[in-house]
Design an enzyme around this catalytic site. Sequence first.
Site, PDB file in Angstrom:
ATOM      1  N   HIS A  38       2.421 -63.578  37.979  1.00  0.00           N
ATOM      2  CA  HIS A  38       3.450 -62.688  38.484  1.00  0.00           C
ATOM      3  C   HIS A  38       4.512 -63.143  37.679  1.00  0.00           C
ATOM      4  CE1 HIS A  38       6.947 -61.793  41.009  1.00  0.00           C
ATOM      5  NE2 HIS A  38       6.286 -61.395  42.515  1.00  0.00           N
ATOM      6  N   CYS A  90       5.599 -57.046  38.184  1.00  0.00           N
ATOM      7  CA  CYS A  90       6.904 -57.243  39.044  1.00  0.00           C
ATOM      8  C   CYS A  90       7.924 -56.812  38.269  1.00  0.00           C
ATOM      9  CB  CYS A  90       7.055 -58.083  39.868  1.00  0.00           C
ATOM     10  SG  CYS A  90       8.305 -57.891  41.241  1.00  0.00           S
ATOM     11  N   HIS A  98       4.064 -54.813  40.810  1.00  0.00           N
ATOM     12  CA  HIS A  98       4.731 -54.927  42.501  1.00  0.00           C
ATOM     13  C   HIS A  98       5.660 -53.561  41.801  1.00  0.00           C
ATOM     14  CE1 HIS A  98       3.789 -59.206  43.380  1.00  0.00           C
ATOM     15  NE2 HIS A  98       2.439 -58.055  43.861  1.00  0.00           N
ATOM     16  N   ASP A 156       6.107 -52.392  46.450  1.00  0.00           N
ATOM     17  CA  ASP A 156       7.605 -54.196  47.056  1.00  0.00           C
ATOM     18  C   ASP A 156       8.629 -54.368  48.398  1.00  0.00           C
ATOM     19  OD1 ASP A 156       7.179 -56.440  46.547  1.00  0.00           O
ATOM     20  OD2 ASP A 156       7.965 -57.451  44.918  1.00  0.00           O
ATOM     21  N   HIS A 157       9.328 -55.280  48.134  1.00  0.00           N
ATOM     22  CA  HIS A 157      10.269 -55.230  48.629  1.00  0.00           C
ATOM     23  C   HIS A 157      10.673 -54.112  49.221  1.00  0.00           C
ATOM     24  CE1 HIS A 157      11.272 -59.536  47.673  1.00  0.00           C
ATOM     25  NE2 HIS A 157      10.003 -58.921  47.430  1.00  0.00           N
ATOM     26  N   TYR A 204       9.932 -57.040  54.007  1.00  0.00           N
ATOM     27  CA  TYR A 204       8.163 -56.741  54.629  1.00  0.00           C
ATOM     28  C   TYR A 204       8.672 -56.055  55.972  1.00  0.00           C
ATOM     29  CZ  TYR A 204       6.462 -59.254  50.367  1.00  0.00           C
ATOM     30  OH  TYR A 204       6.713 -59.042  48.625  1.00  0.00           O
TER      31      TYR A 204
HETATM   32  C1  DNO Z   1       8.147 -62.003  46.822  1.00  0.00           C
HETATM   33  C2  DNO Z   1       6.882 -61.845  45.802  1.00  0.00           C
HETATM   34  C3  DNO Z   1       6.185 -63.080  46.086  1.00  0.00           C
HETATM   35  C4  DNO Z   1       4.609 -63.144  45.106  1.00  0.00           C
HETATM   36  C5  DNO Z   1       4.081 -64.571  44.656  1.00  0.00           C
HETATM   37  C6  DNO Z   1       3.113 -64.353  43.833  1.00  0.00           C
HETATM   38  O1  DNO Z   1       8.366 -60.928  47.727  1.00  0.00           O
HETATM   39  O2  DNO Z   1       6.125 -61.028  44.996  1.00  0.00           O
HETATM   40  O3  DNO Z   1       6.351 -64.094  46.540  1.00  0.00           O
HETATM   41  O4  DNO Z   1       3.760 -63.117  46.309  1.00  0.00           O
HETATM   42  O5  DNO Z   1       5.417 -64.873  43.833  1.00  0.00           O
HETATM   43  O6  DNO Z   1       1.652 -65.378  43.645  1.00  0.00           O
END
Ligand code: DNO
Length: 346
Positions: A196, A234, A261, A306-307, A320
């Site tokens: 990530h 991401c 992500h 993602d978020h 989340y």
């Molecule tokens: C946040 C996530 C991160 C991710 C870690 C992976 O929302 O994308 O916390 O899980 O960095 O190791």
Amino acid sequence: MKMTFRWYGEKDSISLSDIKQIQGVSGVVTAVYDTPVGEAWSLDSLQKYRDMTSAAGLEMEVIESVPVHEDIKLGKPSRAKYIEAYKQNIRNCAAVGVKCICYNFMPVFDWVRTDLHFRHPDGAESLAYDHSALAALDPEDLHLPGWDESYSPAELGALLKEYKGMSHEKLFENLVFFLKEIMPVCDETGVDMAIHPDDPPWDIFGLPRIICKEEDYDRLFAAVPDPHNGITFCTGSLGASRENDLVKMAAKYARRIHFAHLRQLKYEGEIDFYENGHQTASGDVDIFGIVRALVRGGCKGYVRPDHGRNVWGEQGKPGYGLFDRAMGACYLTGLFEAVEKEEGEK
Ligand code: DNO
């Protein structure tokens, strides 16, 4: 592409059946949360989660994250035992059908935001980052939802001291050492590792961060070319830096992107931003262009929204909640379907 959804285990307020009802989602992305960082997860815990997810009609092929112990990042002699445990963890995950492991190599802190309840004019809330507000935060008293903290609060101060003087070069060497150690286990089990990026993609609190931009990936793959050494792409993390051309990067690394992500953000200043709904028009990340580049580049990885925002009065874990991520999953599924069909017809 397989669409997945993050599930924080039994304590998540979002149930497996909620997730199953989001059509197009084939599996969850989860982790074992009750084992101290650095110890291998038990097969029992993994099997229990796998059985729960399969009973709900979902797959559990992606783990986020298997956290990396700080001693590995620091390159201390004790890293040997933590690397052995990590290898065992990869084997245990593979034994229950896991195909991809997301992890990060950020010293001490995981992702950082300065506002968990940024209010939008329409009443939605999202996460936001204000660089000047970061300076006012006390790194010794910072915890954000979803962090895999590999230290106790008491250890934090001492840990920050241990990183004093750690160069980017040294941290990178420690990452390469770690990857070279675990790659044979990935070859043996078929598990893909997906690093990530650092979020935000620049140094914070004086700590070096090394997975921030295109050159960092070039250097990483030159050092460890094994195809199991891959990326969690991401878009929210990398997209925070205006220097990153995400469409170009998605095209260039499509085959290395084992996990994506996908999320949106809107710049507010040079490096300040707030997060928004996934739609391309909702921010500065070209979600459509990225999806098209991934498909055209032959990406075979997993994807998750993602978020998201908190909408419709939902009081979800910041970033989340269920509703906006579910909307994101549907939007992304639609984009992939359209691009894949068009590409297939060419
Ligand atoms: C946040 C996530 C991160 C991710 C870690 C992976 O929302 O994308 O916390 O899980 O960095 O190791």
